[in-house]
Design a protein around this motif. Structure first.
Motif, PDB file in Angstrom:
ATOM      1  N   GLU A   1       0.860  -1.182   0.000  1.00 25.08           N
ATOM      2  CA  GLU A   1       0.000   0.000   0.000  1.00 25.08           C
ATOM      3  C   GLU A   1       0.897   1.233   0.000  1.00 25.08           C
ATOM      4  N   ALA A   2       0.624   2.158  -0.912  1.00 23.52           N
ATOM      5  CA  ALA A   2       1.413   3.378  -0.984  1.00 23.52           C
ATOM      6  C   ALA A   2       1.120   4.288   0.213  1.00 23.52           C
ATOM      7  N   LYS A   3       2.111   5.077   0.599  1.00 25.53           N
ATOM      8  CA  LYS A   3       1.954   5.999   1.718  1.00 25.53           C
ATOM      9  C   LYS A   3       0.774   6.937   1.473  1.00 25.53           C
ATOM     10  N   GLY A   4      -0.100   7.033   2.467  1.00 28.99           N
ATOM     11  CA  GLY A   4      -1.236   7.929   2.364  1.00 28.99           C
ATOM     12  C   GLY A   4      -2.356   7.441   1.474  1.00 28.99           C
ATOM     13  N   SER A   5      -2.316   6.143   1.083  1.00 30.44           N
ATOM     14  CA  SER A   5      -3.306   5.639   0.128  1.00 30.44           C
ATOM     15  C   SER A   5      -4.665   5.343   0.746  1.00 30.44           C
ATOM     16  N   GLY A   6      -4.740   5.323   2.078  1.00 33.77           N
ATOM     17  CA  GLY A   6      -6.039   5.075   2.691  1.00 33.77           C
ATOM     18  C   GLY A   6      -5.961   4.159   3.885  1.00 33.77           C
TER      19      GLY A   6
END
Length: 445
Positions: free
Chosen positions: A68-73
């Motif tokens: 999961e990318a940083k800040g993706s949810g």
């Protein structure tokens, strides 16, 4: 033939897979999307400039790769919370390498053959087994048994050599989601048969509502539709044999699945290849679409509307088969064999499977449905409690098409084939013939 899988009691879960050693026709699990067949080895390079320090506690460093990318949810927030909680508890430094979901899956093999993180997010089963057989992940049998995780989860973590290579953290069912407010306002009722579903879809169209939100830009969401239609039309055992390469894709049974799907497509959002699942979820959230076949993670796409979400299992299409089979993938963690801090990775894995780890993930975040039965369920929403209940009542549980079959077949054959079908649903014979030819080449025979 090994016995059919069934849930193993409460409060949570299911027997989501047969022991991996049983036989290849019973492999139920795997990973999302094709792993690294055409990938660049640099895309998932472990973050942090120095090598992981040895040791397991204060002063050591454990590199933690997440999909999961940083800040993706919410999914990123849960994994970040777990990393922070473990660092605080153990005194180790947790070096977080956050990579967007699709890039992570598509580049995994090359990542593991390069300079991987020590611990990484992955999925139970078939393609976990492939990584184990390839020597890319480490044996973590010493982590088991895990207090609060029973035999069903241990089976899902077991590879063909009888050893465990995985620690589950959570799971989720695929079902048909809808907004309660939309159904109440329009007078809709959840269907239980094909006739009821057809009537509902026609009424929605008459009301100016597209019955099904639909997206396949990322390649994998349409697999869920194929799974459920195949299990409803041909039964669970046929579906799993098909995934194992033991049934023909150009058979009348598979053609019936595509023909049924073709009849349902006019009730779906058009041009799905240009839409992400999040965009489709937003369409449902706006009331533009009435329903959405997806996993419980749909809430991550419309988090402000979770209290308004409800779901039903896809209705039966054949009364002799029923509607008790479903996809319920298991997520969790593996240790990269190429990671530099194996001792530290094992210590972190021991903690990741605990109720404490699940509670850390869920604290202040949209909760995951924990694999550990000791986790605090008071934080669960009504949607999550229902999800656990539905999975617990299912008679047969698959992981998902691209977790239930070979990675090369899922990524290089099924993604483009399903997308070709969606572009030209009239060419069922051509699509199924092509899949079968490629299946023979990959599986043999």
């Amino acid at each position: 033939m090994s016995p059919r899988r069934s849930p193993l009691g409460q409060p949570i879960p299911p027997s989501v897979a047969a022991t991996m050693a049983a036989s290849r026709r019973r492999f139920l699990q795997g990973s999302l999307l094709g792993a690294g067949l055409l990938a660049s080895p640099t895309l998932l390079a472990a973050c942090g400039g120095s090598d992981s320090g040895g040791g397991t506690g204060a002063g050591s460093t454990v590199k933690f790769g997440i999909n999961e990318a940083k800040g993706s949810g919410p999914a990123y927030d849960r994994l970040k919370s777990m990393a922070d909680a473990y660092a605080k508890k153990s005194g180790a430094t947790v070096d977080l390498n956050a990579v967007d979901h699709n890039t992570f899956q598509e580049n995994l093999n090359n990542y593991l053959q390069g300079s991987p993180d020590d611990v990484f997010t992955w999925f139970a089963g078939y393609r976990m087994n492939q990584l184990a057989e390839s020597g890319l992940i480490s044996d973590v049998s010493e982590v088991w048994p895990i207090d609060g995780q029973g035999d069903s989860f241990k089976q899902a973590a077991t590879a063909s050599d009888g050893k465990q290579y995985f620690v589950p953290v959570g799971y989720y069912p695929w079902a048909v989601f809808y907004l309660k407010s939309t159904f109440e306002k329009k007078g809709y009722e959840p269907p239980t048969t094909l006739d009821e579903l057809t009537t509902l879809m026609a009424k929605m169209q008459k009301d100016g509502v597209t019955p099904f939100a639909f997206a396949d830009k990322d390649g994998w969401p349409a697999m869920g539709t194929f799974d459920i239609l195949n299990m409803r039309i041909n039964g669970f055992d046929f579906h799993m044999d098909l995934m194992a390469g033991e049934k023909d894709w150009d058979s009348s049974e598979v053609k019936q699945v595509f023909d049924t799907w073709k009849g349902l497509l006019p009730y779906h959002q058009s041009d799905p290849l240009g839409r992400t699942w999040q965009e489709a979820a937003t369409s449902m959230g706006k009331g533009e679409c009435g329903m959405y076949l997806l996993g419980t993670f749909v809430v991550d796409g419309i988090p402000d509307q979770e209290d308004d979400l409800d779901f039903f299992t896809f209705p039966e299409l054949d009364s002799s088969i029923g509607a008790t089979a479903l996809d319920a993938p298991i997520d969790g963690f593996c240790v990269a064999a190429g990671g530099k801090n194996q001792d530290g990775a094992i210590e972190m894995m021991k903690w990741l499977g605990t109720a404490e780890a699940a509670d850390a993930a869920n604290k202040g975040n949209t909760p995951l449905i924990a694999a550990n039965s000791g986790a605090d369920t008071s934080v669960y929403s009504a949607l999550q409690k229902k999800s656990a209940e539905v999975v617990g009542q299912a008679t047969d549980i698959a992981q998902f098409l691209d977790r239930d079959t070979r990675s090369d077949f899922a990524s290089t054959v099924m993604i483009p084939s399903l997308q070709k079908f969606l572009q030209d649903p009239d060419d069922i014979d051509g699509v199924t013939k092509s899949i079968q030819q490629q299946k023979v080449s990959i599986f043999g025979g």
